[in-house]
Design an enzyme around this catalytic site. Sequence first.
Site, mmCIF file in Angstrom:
data_model
loop_
_atom_site.group_PDB
_atom_site.id
_atom_site.type_symbol
_atom_site.label_atom_id
_atom_site.label_comp_id
_atom_site.label_asym_id
_atom_site.label_seq_id
_atom_site.Cartn_x
_atom_site.Cartn_y
_atom_site.Cartn_z
ATOM 1 N N PHE A 225 0.848 -1.190 0.000
ATOM 2 C CA PHE A 225 0.000 0.000 0.000
ATOM 3 C C PHE A 225 0.880 1.233 0.000
ATOM 4 O O PHE A 225 1.915 1.281 0.674
ATOM 5 C CB PHE A 225 -0.908 0.054 1.233
ATOM 6 C CG PHE A 225 -2.173 -0.735 1.118
ATOM 7 C CD1 PHE A 225 -3.096 -0.448 0.132
ATOM 8 C CD2 PHE A 225 -2.436 -1.763 2.006
ATOM 9 C CE1 PHE A 225 -4.273 -1.184 0.030
ATOM 10 C CE2 PHE A 225 -3.610 -2.501 1.919
ATOM 11 C CZ PHE A 225 -4.531 -2.199 0.926
ATOM 12 N N SER A 226 0.482 2.230 -0.735
ATOM 13 C CA SER A 226 1.055 3.569 -0.626
ATOM 14 C C SER A 226 -0.097 4.549 -0.703
ATOM 15 O O SER A 226 -1.255 4.161 -0.928
ATOM 16 C CB SER A 226 2.057 3.842 -1.743
ATOM 17 O OG SER A 226 1.384 4.094 -2.974
ATOM 18 N N ASN A 227 0.208 5.808 -0.525
ATOM 19 C CA ASN A 227 -0.837 6.818 -0.616
ATOM 20 C C ASN A 227 -1.414 6.926 -2.033
ATOM 21 O O ASN A 227 -2.479 7.474 -2.230
ATOM 22 C CB ASN A 227 -0.287 8.178 -0.176
ATOM 23 C CG ASN A 227 -1.373 9.177 0.110
ATOM 24 O OD1 ASN A 227 -2.484 8.821 0.493
ATOM 25 N ND2 ASN A 227 -1.075 10.444 -0.084
ATOM 26 N N GLY A 230 -3.204 0.746 -3.785
ATOM 27 C CA GLY A 230 -2.685 -0.554 -3.411
ATOM 28 C C GLY A 230 -2.142 -1.321 -4.602
ATOM 29 O O GLY A 230 -2.414 -0.995 -5.764
ATOM 30 N N ASP A 356 14.176 3.995 -11.993
ATOM 31 C CA ASP A 356 13.783 3.681 -10.614
ATOM 32 C C ASP A 356 14.387 2.358 -10.146
ATOM 33 O O ASP A 356 13.743 1.574 -9.462
ATOM 34 C CB ASP A 356 12.254 3.623 -10.504
ATOM 35 C CG ASP A 356 11.761 3.851 -9.073
ATOM 36 O OD1 ASP A 356 12.550 4.361 -8.246
ATOM 37 O OD2 ASP A 356 10.602 3.521 -8.780
#
Length: 846
Positions: A225-227, A230, A356
């Site tokens: 999960f991140s802001n 998901g 990245d």
Amino acid sequence: MADRTFYDALHSAATAGQSFATADRPLPAGWSRAEQDDWLVFRRPDAALPPQGWKIHASATRDNADRILDAVWDYCVPRGIGFKFLRSRAALTARVSKYAPRGHSGKLVTLYPADDAACETILTELGALLDGEPNPTILTDLRWGNGPLHVRYGAFARRHLVGDDGELVPAISAPDGTLVADRRDPVFHVPDWVTLPGFLAPHLAARDAVTVAGLPYTIDGVLHFSNGGGVYTGLDARTGARVVLKEGRPHSGLDAWGHDAVRRVEHEYAMLRRLDGIPGIPRAHDLFTLGEHRFLVMEYVEGTVLSSEIVRRYPLIDPTADAGDRARYTDWAMDVHRQVSETLAAVHARGVVYGDLHLFNVLVGDGPVTLLDFEVASFVEDSTRAGLGNQGFAAPRGVTGVDLDLYSLACLRLALFLPMTNLLWLHRPKARRHAEIIQDHFPVPPTFLARAVEVIAPPGLPVAPLARIEPDPAGWPTLRADLARSIVASATPERDDRLFPGDIGQFEVGGLGLAYGAAGVLHALSATGAGRHQRCEDWLVRRVRTPAPGTRLGLYDGLHGAAFTLDHLGYRQEALDAVDVFLREHWERLPADLFGGLAGVGLNLLHLADRTGEPSLRAVAHRAAELVADRAAGGRAGSGVGLMRGGAGRALLFLRAYDDTGDTGYLDHAATALRQDLARCSVRPSGVLEVDEGWRTNPYLDVGSVGIGLVLDGYLARRADEEFAAASRGVALAARSPMYVLPGLFTGRAGILLYLAGRSPDPRTDPDVARQVRGLDWHALPHGGGTAFPGTALLRLSMDLATGTAGVLLALGAVLHDEPVHAPLLSPWPRPAPAPQTPAPTGAGH
């Protein structure tokens, strides 16, 4: 966002930038304006509010925040409705960025209705004014209509309770008056005793109408999960194939360019389609919308994230590993780098820059190495930088295009053998020293490392000199002065919130205490003979004389820690005055732990009773010990583990109480507390005993096995116990590893060193101690004309006792100083006679 060198908070104009223009609008008579962390609070003191109820939040994008703030102001001020809002656009950006806490995400404004009827009126009237304004969803709340207003039931007044882990958590009151946690996890929740008002029912129904029913995919797990949303695992119902679904939330998960998660998910789909067919790149299957959210569906790949696989294989965390183990690891690591290099070359051949690469975006398994997460990939010809990045692999400014990936590949060469590349973002020349360390421990071809150093720290990059860190008493004065110079250079006596920059935890617990605050740093400087600094001591005295509202009371988190240091520095009356402030509070309600609770309080009261001969302090200390024992017997001592949060900390108080009273019942309590901690430990095949946290095992001082071992040794000095003696041997083995990722006292090599020094008959000649002293050089960085150390996660420098330079100074002093040096009240050995009081300074110093 606030500072590239130290952790800081967006609580001031200096760190948050210019405030929203709305903040400067004139207020009518009777209104007040106050600062509360990164919020500005506006209220009429004569307007009474309940302690809890339905509260309204407004979210916003960076583009419409000013419009929403002006609308809220124009609505609330004439009606006398209290509200608060984030002070600046930077503070809002922090709340909607990709890795912002999901429970706080999106909130720009909070409004406080007087009752349910007022809540309905505000939602209806203000909601109509703001209807249609773009906004991120506030995950803790229920959205009102299509606008930015959200609502949830929660606390208006600041109240707290002690959670199961011993931490203070926000609280609301149940109907019987007991405090319960004010839940702020990222899901809308209504307390059991609260009935959802009728005016909110249609909005709850609208939210619940959005389901995954009808999709050709089923979701059966969560990967992350991140802001921004998901990442889920599932099945394609049409084919039975396993898939990964990646979610993008609109106006959330912003990167440096202001792009939200929806844009990045769509971009990643396009990039994966362009790279289709390259071995090691997942295939994109689908892109669809559900509600407001965008979903990318891609191929599921079996494997383990590279960061986890390194931990599983890494020989330098195993004190029993030999040359053969290191050679086998070297072969594996170099093959991983070869595969990643080949995959990136194929990506570049398609005209794409990955942008990245880091240890969490590489998947290793039985098949080829796989690269994950192409949401910030770019075209070679664009020569742009990614809007997101990992600090340990991100190239310096000015690097663009394919060179971004080549820089990250160079970092990977080092990270596979020494996973500490976060330091390179703070000081790129450190790559040269890391290459030397790797060469000393692994049979890596020198040319492999030289290629990394050439990219990261080319010959023209200047290097600031650092003091040598050696277990040599003759060099101690120079080394001590070097560390003290960096600490003093960082001091900010002009600030009210903190004196020395440290862990980000200082913005939660305050800047006074021993762990993250001024008390710990000043104690370390004085105890190691590194000097007295009048301006800094004056800062601590002033803050203790008039503690700010909400100041913590405990030993390592607050007022008791300040009292300990003030007494050590000779400010006896000021220390006793701080204890008087503590005694006027509801101190019996504190948790049982050492860090901020009754165990630490009891230790300090016994210490001060010895120093002053004051019997009332001893009586309160005994009461604290009784409360801790009662809670433990009733199963109410908390669920923490280790020295700072668990049974070892309680046992340390019981050992002191036994010394003070001769009551062997305290030894029995100590044994029970230690066994509770040992039940949470596991023994690795090498014989190393560490705390088992489920996802890793922990050797460190605060919540790991070394902290437990420190108290075990103290117990064994008072009473024999075969089980404890065997556990102590396993802990001692945990303190012999060559590698500890962090340098700090609580969670790093300095804590290991402190433990070894305390149990060694002669630490200056002990080879295990010497190895850990030299190992601190792995983390050392230049700052302020001296040497400093990074704190938590190696992301920023820290000067505090728990995580940073002051803790390293104290641990080195325990080995090299010509007078006894211990961490405050952590020595478990029977107490010596009270030391004479150190006189207060006469005005000399800085």
